[in-house]
Design a protein around this motif. Structure first.
Motif, short mmCIF file in Angstrom:
data_model
loop_
_atom_site.label_atom_id
_atom_site.label_comp_id
_atom_site.label_asym_id
_atom_site.label_seq_id
_atom_site.Cartn_x
_atom_site.Cartn_y
_atom_site.Cartn_z
N GLU A 104 0.84 -1.19 0.00
CA GLU A 104 0.00 0.00 0.00
C GLU A 104 0.88 1.24 0.00
O GLU A 104 1.77 1.37 0.82
CB GLU A 104 -0.92 -0.01 1.22
N PHE A 105 0.57 2.12 -0.94
CA PHE A 105 1.29 3.39 -1.01
C PHE A 105 0.40 4.49 -0.46
O PHE A 105 -0.82 4.42 -0.57
CB PHE A 105 1.68 3.71 -2.46
N GLU A 106 1.03 5.46 0.10
CA GLU A 106 0.28 6.53 0.76
C GLU A 106 -0.24 7.51 -0.29
O GLU A 106 0.53 8.14 -1.01
CB GLU A 106 1.16 7.28 1.75
N ASN A 107 -1.54 7.59 -0.38
CA ASN A 107 -2.20 8.56 -1.25
C ASN A 107 -3.04 9.46 -0.38
O ASN A 107 -3.73 8.99 0.50
CB ASN A 107 -3.08 7.87 -2.28
N TYR A 108 -3.01 10.70 -0.63
CA TYR A 108 -3.71 11.64 0.22
C TYR A 108 -4.69 12.47 -0.60
O TYR A 108 -4.38 12.94 -1.70
CB TYR A 108 -2.72 12.58 0.93
N GLU A 109 -5.84 12.61 -0.03
CA GLU A 109 -6.89 13.38 -0.67
C GLU A 109 -6.76 14.83 -0.21
O GLU A 109 -6.89 15.13 0.97
CB GLU A 109 -8.26 12.84 -0.26
N LYS A 141 -16.04 20.83 2.16
CA LYS A 141 -16.80 20.29 3.29
C LYS A 141 -17.56 19.03 2.94
O LYS A 141 -17.70 18.12 3.74
CB LYS A 141 -17.75 21.38 3.79
N HIS A 142 -18.08 18.96 1.71
CA HIS A 142 -18.88 17.81 1.30
C HIS A 142 -18.07 16.77 0.55
O HIS A 142 -18.63 15.83 0.00
CB HIS A 142 -20.05 18.25 0.44
N GLY A 143 -16.76 16.90 0.49
CA GLY A 143 -15.93 15.86 -0.11
C GLY A 143 -15.62 16.07 -1.56
O GLY A 143 -14.98 15.23 -2.17
N VAL A 155 -7.39 15.25 4.90
CA VAL A 155 -7.09 13.90 5.36
C VAL A 155 -7.12 12.95 4.18
O VAL A 155 -7.57 13.28 3.09
CB VAL A 155 -8.10 13.44 6.44
N PHE A 156 -6.67 11.76 4.43
CA PHE A 156 -6.53 10.75 3.39
C PHE A 156 -7.82 9.95 3.22
O PHE A 156 -8.39 9.48 4.20
CB PHE A 156 -5.39 9.81 3.76
N SER A 157 -8.28 9.84 1.98
CA SER A 157 -9.40 8.96 1.67
C SER A 157 -9.26 8.51 0.23
O SER A 157 -9.33 9.34 -0.68
CB SER A 157 -10.73 9.70 1.87
N PRO A 158 -9.02 7.23 -0.02
CA PRO A 158 -8.87 6.77 -1.41
C PRO A 158 -10.13 6.98 -2.23
O PRO A 158 -10.04 7.13 -3.44
CB PRO A 158 -8.56 5.27 -1.26
N LEU A 159 -11.28 7.00 -1.58
CA LEU A 159 -12.55 7.15 -2.29
C LEU A 159 -13.21 8.44 -1.89
O LEU A 159 -13.14 8.86 -0.72
CB LEU A 159 -13.48 5.97 -1.99
N ALA A 160 -13.88 9.07 -2.84
CA ALA A 160 -14.65 10.28 -2.55
C ALA A 160 -15.98 9.88 -1.92
O ALA A 160 -16.36 8.71 -1.85
CB ALA A 160 -14.86 11.09 -3.83
N ALA A 161 -16.71 10.89 -1.46
CA ALA A 161 -17.98 10.63 -0.78
C ALA A 161 -18.98 9.95 -1.71
O ALA A 161 -19.68 9.01 -1.31
CB ALA A 161 -18.55 11.94 -0.25
N ASP A 162 -19.06 10.41 -2.99
CA ASP A 162 -20.02 9.79 -3.90
C ASP A 162 -19.61 8.37 -4.27
O ASP A 162 -20.46 7.52 -4.53
CB ASP A 162 -20.18 10.66 -5.16
N GLU A 163 -18.29 8.09 -4.28
CA GLU A 163 -17.84 6.73 -4.57
C GLU A 163 -18.18 5.79 -3.42
O GLU A 163 -18.56 4.64 -3.64
CB GLU A 163 -16.34 6.74 -4.84
N GLY A 204 -19.31 16.51 6.34
CA GLY A 204 -18.23 15.76 6.94
C GLY A 204 -17.22 15.30 5.92
O GLY A 204 -17.27 15.66 4.74
N PHE A 205 -16.30 14.48 6.34
CA PHE A 205 -15.25 13.96 5.47
C PHE A 205 -14.98 12.52 5.84
O PHE A 205 -15.05 12.13 7.01
CB PHE A 205 -13.97 14.80 5.58
N TRP A 206 -14.68 11.71 4.83
CA TRP A 206 -14.42 10.28 5.02
C TRP A 206 -12.93 10.06 5.27
O TRP A 206 -12.08 10.70 4.65
CB TRP A 206 -14.86 9.49 3.80
N VAL A 207 -12.64 9.16 6.18
CA VAL A 207 -11.27 8.82 6.53
C VAL A 207 -11.14 7.31 6.54
O VAL A 207 -12.04 6.61 7.03
CB VAL A 207 -10.88 9.38 7.93
#
Length: 1417
Positions: A400-405, A410-412, A575-583, A649-652
């Motif tokens: 796993e490689f570090e990817n950062y969003e 506010k809504h992702g 913060v880091f989230s590989p997927l967006a809120a809609d995903e 909010g935001f996904w983590v």
């Protein structure tokens, strides 16, 4: 005289009569016994409270809402109320809102305040100074009035009542109606009212969001996060179900209103009760008017500051520093109990998953949040080149490689500026075409970014982007965890990731290039167009291959958490989230509908260079490049929506979450369960609060529920703290639940330690009886909450054992006398016997004092095993103290258990040294037993005391006494003091006697000035039995003293610690020793003079043999001491210089002195003459050696015995030849011995040779065996290698055939021509060994070929008007459920030919007339 019985002031008999001394001391003892003294009663009882903790006074209890409403807060001016506001950065200035808000308004409007100019001109006063000052003051007053006119507590509005509010109104109406019924019975008539069922208009309050920044102190940031969480989740008071705004008074129509006078009252919870906190609107600010308490986004609303100040004022009652992480704020505001979970020690997410379910979200009884203390540092990654990145992916595809969003709002969703920046950087990268080394720092995902990863794994090359400074997370701030998502069903998260903007842009470019006409292009332009199309095609094909490879891998389980806090005043969280809120929403919807992938998810295919990019579905023939959105689930019948938990909010991801945060906090509503509130008060006589009556907690089984049902058990704890902060930091109050084994009386499982101001723990149990024991330390009052679905019972350990374990109770009351401070005392002694066939048993005891429970703090219980009569063994401990065979000590702490062996006697003893003078009282001792125990209270004789002055000796012996007893058990306590004598006793010591004869000296005791190590020993003859050490005092506890004359007790100084103890000096002059004996029968002490008697006998024998020896020795000693002095007097000098006379000279001197004596007096009187005898020569006699039996000294006796023995002297010849002359017999014996030795040696040699031959034969046999075994092993190994090679050849052949088959299958799938589907079906007849991706592609190709073949047949049949063929094709399409073929023309022709059997003939004839020929294919 033996001690007599004594009684206390109440006439209670405390001691028994002992054996008379004459029956204890043998008649052979010549020395008199010491006279025993009784213990002195303390002159003054100094009962004092040992409570070191001084609590704050409790805040005023809430008198009721109606009483508070009746208080007119709008009249009178407010008095300044402050809270303990500590900050390292600022000095707090207490100002009213109209003052600091006006000041902040001036600064934000970028106008310099008028009073600044006034301050600059302060020392340059002119005529305009006072006029300028007056104008400035008027402006300030005007601005403050304008600000005050806009101030409010919160925004109010009107709305219709909800159904819950109608039910609450109904409940209040019924209560009033019940009160009216009581008044009717009392004779008061009132008009009856009818309840209105319809909802009414009511006023409500709308709270605004809060402002929070890093400049606020940690306590303010924590309170702001808690207030924002209450506002976001609409948390209500768990007891009244009212909103947060209802806590502030004064109110109007149920809503708080602004008070110009600045007086407010806030209702908060503290120690299980509602409290009244009076607050003024003076708020802490900095000098420039920046508020140090959380503010509202609408700065005119004061509700956050008023509530925050009230909480901090209540926090002062706890005298603690940091509020961060404590559940005090949530409890004081809403009555919720919080549990804090350390993420470093978390093993599973079980309880968090349970508390995050949808039922808790709907019922609003559990609220989960997270926070951190630490500051987030920059997040860096290692630099990697493009080639290294690809190689790493090929070697370890799961790394796993570090990817950062970055840049999510506010809504992702990403910001537009960030998207434009990404596009520009990507275009620059494509234009450069640089194959060199590129640094990989982070991969920035956009909303539609597809990274081809299971979680954070990317096959594409991340761009080199700027590293953000930090994550913008607020420390000491709580974020609500709104929801979490897990792909537990095996859903592959790759399906939820959308296509990246880069991929879409490349596909659009490819589509545009395909539509570009090439007629007017030059040759170079055509070549460039084809090269660009080929380049794009290769990129897209690589993307598709890697997408397919990721999809084919095993899905990885992941956890995503959505955090939310609408607090403003800081940049968005990064913060880091590989997927967006809609995903994540797409993934949730697929999981809810049990789909393996979204319905619109497909893998595009690329045809030849002259064909455009189209979908796998042949229906997609639109010219515009379209990709269906993954959010579209319209094709799924009865698609279900995932549970909606609001927006924002935001996904983590879980791993990033664990790196950013340290704790999770869960707030529980205790009113959702069967709640018990326990308030325990402290006792000033005890240093800790007693909670014996509620020590056991029993959660009973619910008989109406299933045994597998889950039972929730909530345990909360809130202690009071001392005013002294140092004491609070040394030992903080705590509470801990324990799974307790009452058989061994040990803890099986210790649950989490609750040591915060307000803390709790939730346990999820099975539906059965659960027994817990509480372990609580709280010097002051504390409050507990016990809540569960099932019934809860609290009991003492004694009651539980009696009710549930069938224990029997035996009670005793033991009286004790007054005791002096710092004096050892034995209070009682029991004899315990277990008469049970079992190996061991146990009993439980509880000890209390009716007058002074503080006394128990300084006492200890001792259990000693009584050895059998024929066994006098002792046990040597690590400390070097010989004790009884079994001995254990324990402090007195509530209820305790003792383990015993069966058929064995024990002593159960209470002893100790209180630190203050105690009064007489009674102990209440209760025993609980479930076996055949016998408890016998043993009576003691009155304690006796002996004392004397210490006389220094060369051995450092304090005293040495012979001890006599009549089979008694005793405890001996020795204590050293510095004593002084009264004036009357000093005269007695000088020889003066008072009336009545000589009197004893009474010593005025005082503490020792230094610490002296003393050793107390008990001897039997010359054998040491037991000993112990102590500083200034020492104890031998519970020693057995049988009837024997050879016991001696001795106390001495440790000369290694204090060598001066053997010299008389000022330090040793006033030392007295006191010995106190607590015994079951009379014990007598007689001074042991055995050693002194022996020394006196030796000295007397020397004096008898040599008269004047003692005098001469004394002279020699005096002369030696004078030589050590530096200055001597003349007499002393003469004594030193006097010559030393020999023995002969001394004898002659004595003879001459005898001759000089004159005649006797009688002869002179009579005048008679006496005859003078002539001197006779005497021969000096030889001195006789004394005999050994006449001496006592052991060394002299041994020397004399040696002299008395016979002496044999051996004289050896000077020449050896005179000694070694041998006879003939001796010579023959020597020769025979030599011959026999030769024969024995020859026999040994023969045996060795024979043994050597046997060893050679054995080695030969073993060698043959080893060779045979090796040959067999070698042949078997060769056979195994042969089999392995054969298997390898078979595998090679299979792999070769498989590769050929896959190559044929790949060629057929790659071919643009339509072939025979049966060829591919034969190849994939056994798909288990083939690549599943290739098999799926082959099946798709078979389907496409069949569609193409059927389409071609339909087209040919339409041209030839072949009705039979058309019917077969249509039937085949319907049977195989094939989509993508247009059968409308065929169906029309079939409908047309359905009534005409000559349809084909007629159509062919028409075609022939038109001059056309039918298709012969």
């Amino acid at each position: 005289m033996p001690p007599k019985t004594t009684k206390d002031q109440k006439g209670r008999q405390l001691f028994k009569v002992g054996t008379p001394l004459k029956d204890v001391i043998p008649q052979s003892v010549k020395n008199p016994p010491r006279d025993p003294k009784t213990l002195k009663a303390p002159e003054q009882i100094t009962k004092q409270s040992m409570q070191e903790y001084h609590a704050f006074a409790d805040p005023e209890e809430w008198p009721g809402d109606e009483v508070i409403q009746g208080i007119n807060l709008l009249q009178g001016e407010s008095q300044l109320t402050k809270c303990n506001f500590e900050t390292d950065k600022y000095v707090a200035f207490w100002r009213r809102p109209k003052n600091f808000l006006r000041q902040r308004w001036q600064q934000e409007s970028e106008h310099e305040p008028p009073y600044m100019n006034m301050r600059e001109n302060r020392y340059n006063m002119n005529d305009d100074y006072y006029s300028t000052r007056l104008e400035t003051v008027e402006k300030i007053h005007y601005m403050e009035k304008e600000v005050e006119h806009q101030l409010t507590i919160c925004e109010s509005y009107e709305r219709m009542e909800t159904q819950d509010e109608v039910e609450l109104r109904r409940k209040d109406f019924l209560e009033k109606q019940a009160a009216q019924q009581k008044n009717k019975k009392a004779g008061k008539k009132q008009a009856e009212e009818v309840f209105d069922e319809n909802p009414k208009m009511t006023s409500d309050v709308r709270l605004s969001d809060l402002m929070c920044s890093d400049t606020l102190p940690p306590n303010s940031r924590w309170i702001a996060s808690q207030l924002q969480q209450i506002k976001d989740r609409d948390i209500r008071d768990c007891y009244t179900q009212k909103s947060l705004s209802s806590k502030i008074y004064p109110q109007k129509d149920g809503a708080p209103i602004y008070n110009p006078n600045g007086k407010y009252i806030v209702k908060l919870y503290f120690m299980g009760k509602e409290r009244k906190i009076q607050v003024s609107d003076h708020m802490p600010t900095t000098f420039d008017g920046q508020a140090l308490l959380p503010q509202s986004v609408d700065k005119n609303q004061l509700w956050p500051m008023i509530i925050s100040k009230a909480v901090l004022q209540l926090w002062d009652y706890q005298s603690k520093g940091s509020l961060v992480g404590d559940g005090f704020v949530m409890y004081s505001l809403m009555g919720l109990l919080t549990e804090t979970i350390d993420l470093k020690t978390i093993n599973s997410w079980g309880i968090i998953d349970n508390m995050m379910n949808n039922n808790h979200y709907v019922q609003k009884d559990v609220f989960v949040s997270t926070y951190s203390y630490k500051n987030q540092s920059n997040l860096n990654t290692n630099n990697r080149s493009k080639k290294e990145f690809q190689l790493e992916l090929l070697r370890n595809p799961k790394k796993e490689f570090e990817n950062y969003e970055i840049g999510r709002n506010k809504h992702g969703s990403p910001s537009q500026h960030q998207q434009q920046q990404d596009e520009q950087e990507e275009q620059q990268e494509e234009m450069q075409q640089d194959d060199g080394q590129e640094k990989v720092q982070r991969f920035r995902k956009t909303q539609r970014g597809f990274s081809f990863e299971s979680l954070s794994r990317s096959y594409s090359i991340p761009k080199s982007l700027k590293i953000p400074g930090n994550t913008n997370l607020n420390t000491c701030f709580s974020y609500s965890i709104v929801e979490q998502f897990q792909n537990e069903t095996g859903f592959n998260m790759v399906y939820a990731q959308k296509r990246s903007d880069r991929e879409l842009r490349l596909r659009q470019e490819y589509f545009d290039l395909c539509k570009t006409p090439m007629n007017k292009m030059t040759k170079e332009e055509k070549l460039e167009l084809r090269r660009r199309k080929k380049e794009i095609k290769e990129k897209l094909q690589d993307d598709d291959k890697k997408r397919i490879s990721l999809i084919s891998q095993q899905p990885v389980k992941h956890r995503y958490l959505r955090l939310k806090s609408d607090v403003q005043g800081k940049d968005p969280v990064i913060v880091f989230s590989p997927l967006a809120a809609d995903e994540i929403y797409i993934a949730k919807k697929c999981v809810v509908n049990k789909l393996n992938k979204p319905p619109n998810y497909d893998i595009p295919e690329i045809k030849g260079d002259d064909k455009s990019v189209v979908s796998a579905n042949p229906k997609n023939t639109d010219d515009s490049f379209t990709v269906k959105p993954l959010e579209d689930f319209s094709s799924v019948a009865n698609a279900q929506e995932p549970f909606n938990r609001g927006e924002g909010g935001f996904w983590v991801h879980e791993k990033e979450f664990l790196s950013l945060f340290e704790y999770i906090q869960i707030a529980y509503d205790p009113k959702r369960y069967n709640l018990q509130l326990l308030q325990i008060q402290s006792n000033p006589d005890n240093d800790i609060t007693n909670y014996d009556n509620i020590e056991m907690i029993i959660v009973q089984r619910d008989p109406d529920a299933d045994d597998n049902a889950q039972v929730s058990f909530l345990y909360g704890f809130q202690p009071k703290y001392s005013q002294d902060k140092d004491l609070n930091q040394q030992i903080r109050p705590y509470s801990m639940l324990q799974r307790f084994d009452l058989e061994t009386y040990e803890s099986i499982l210790d649950y989490k330690l609750l040591n915060q101001c307000v803390s709790s723990q939730m346990l999820l149990l099975d539906n059965k009886n659960h027994i817990f024991k509480m372990n609580i330390y709280s010097p002051l009052n504390f409050t507990m909450w016990l809540a569960s679905n099932n019934k809860i019972i609290t009991q003492s350990v004694f009651d539980y054992l009696i009710d549930y374990e069938n224990y029997q109770k035996q009670s005793f009351q033991i009286d004790y006398p007054q005791c002096e401070a710092n004096r050892y005392y034995v209070y009682f002694r029991f004899k315990v016997f277990l008469n049970s066939p079992k190996d061991n048993g146990s009993f439980v005891y509880r000890l209390k004092s009716t007058t002074d429970n503080q006394l128990l703090k300084f006492l200890k219980i001792k259990l000693c095993e009584i050895p059998p009569p024929d066994n006098n063994l002792m046990l040597t401990t690590i400390e070097g103290v010989h004790k009884n065979l079994f001995e254990s000590e324990s402090i007195i702490n509530g209820t305790q258990r003792m383990m015993l062996r069966s058929q064995t006697n024990y002593y159960f003893i209470l002893e100790g040294t209180p630190l203050y003078n105690t009064q007489e009282g009674t102990f209440e001792l209760d025993f609980l037993v479930n076996s055949e125990f016998t408890f016998t209270l043993l009576e003691n004789v009155e304690p006796t005391r002996y004392y004397d002055k210490y006389i220094p000796t060369k051995y450092g012996t304090i005293f040495r006494e012979r001890i006599f007893a009549n089979d008694a058990y005793a405890s001996i306590y020795v204590r050293l003091t510095e004593g002084q004598q009264a004036q009357q006793q000093q005269q007695v010591a000088k020889g003066k006697q008072t009336k009545g004869g000589p009197q004893e000296l009474e010593i005025v005791e005082s503490e020792m000035r230094g610490e002296r190590l003393i050793r107390l020993e008990l001897y039997h003859g010359e054998d040491l039995i037991v000993y112990n050490y102590g500083i200034n005092s020492v104890t031998l506890s519970n020693i057995a003293l049988p009837k024997d004359e050879n016991y001696v007790i001795q106390a001495s100084f440790d000369l290694r610690e204090w060598p001066e103890a053997k010299i008389k000096s000022e330090e040793t002059d006033n030392i007295y020793w006191f010995t106190t004996i607590f015994a079951s029968d009379t014990v007598a002490l007689v001074r042991d003079t055995t050693k002194e008697d022996k020394e006196k006998a030796i000295k007397k024998s020397w004096e008898d043999k040599e008269p004047g020896r003692a005098v001469n020795a004394k002279k020699s000693r005096t002369k030696y001491l004078l030589t050590l002095k530096e200055e001597l007097t003349p007499d002393e000098q003469a004594l030193v210089n006097a010559p030393r006379m020999t023995k002969k000279q001394r004898e002659e001197e004595a003879k001459q002195a005898a001759q000089k004596k004159g005649p006797k007096k009688d002869d002179k009187k009579t005048g008679k003459q006496t005859k003078v005898e002539a001197p006779v020569e005497t021969v000096p006699q030889q001195r006789q050696i004394p005999k050994s039996e006449n001496h006592v000294n052991e060394a002299i006796t041994q020397f004399l015995q040696h002299l008395e023995q016979d002496r044999i002297m051996d004289h050896y010849a000077r020449h050896a030849g005179l000694i070694n002359v041998r006879s003939d017999v001796q010579k023959r014996e020597i020769v025979e011995g030599i011959l026999m030795g030769k024969e024995e040696i020859a026999g040994i040699i023969q045996r060795n040779l024979k043994m050597r031959e046997e060893i050679k034969l054995l080695q030969k046999d073993n060698k043959e065996i080893l060779i045979n075994e090796f040959q067999s092993y070698r042949s078997s190994y060769k056979q195994e290698l042969t089999d392995i090679f054969q298997q390898r050849d078979c595998i090679k052949q299979d792999l070769t055939q498989l590769m050929k088959k896959e190559q044929q299958l790949f060629d057929l799938c790659k071919s643009d021509k339509v072939g025979n589907p049966e060829d591919i079906e034969k190849l994939i007849a056994d798909p288990s060994q083939l690549d599943p991706v290739l098999v799926n592609a082959a099946k798709q190709v078979i389907n496409n070929w069949r569609i193409a073949i059927i389409q071609e047949k339909i087209n040919t049949a339409l041209q030839n008007f072949d009705i039979d063929t058309l019917q077969k094709c249509v039937d085949q399409i319907s049977q195989l459920n094939i989509e993508g073929i247009d059968t409308s023309s065929a169906e029309d022709m079939l409908d047309e030919a359905s009534g005409n059997p000559n349809f084909q003939t007629e159509k062919l004839a028409e075609l022939k007339k038109q001059g056309k020929k039918p298709n012969k294919k």
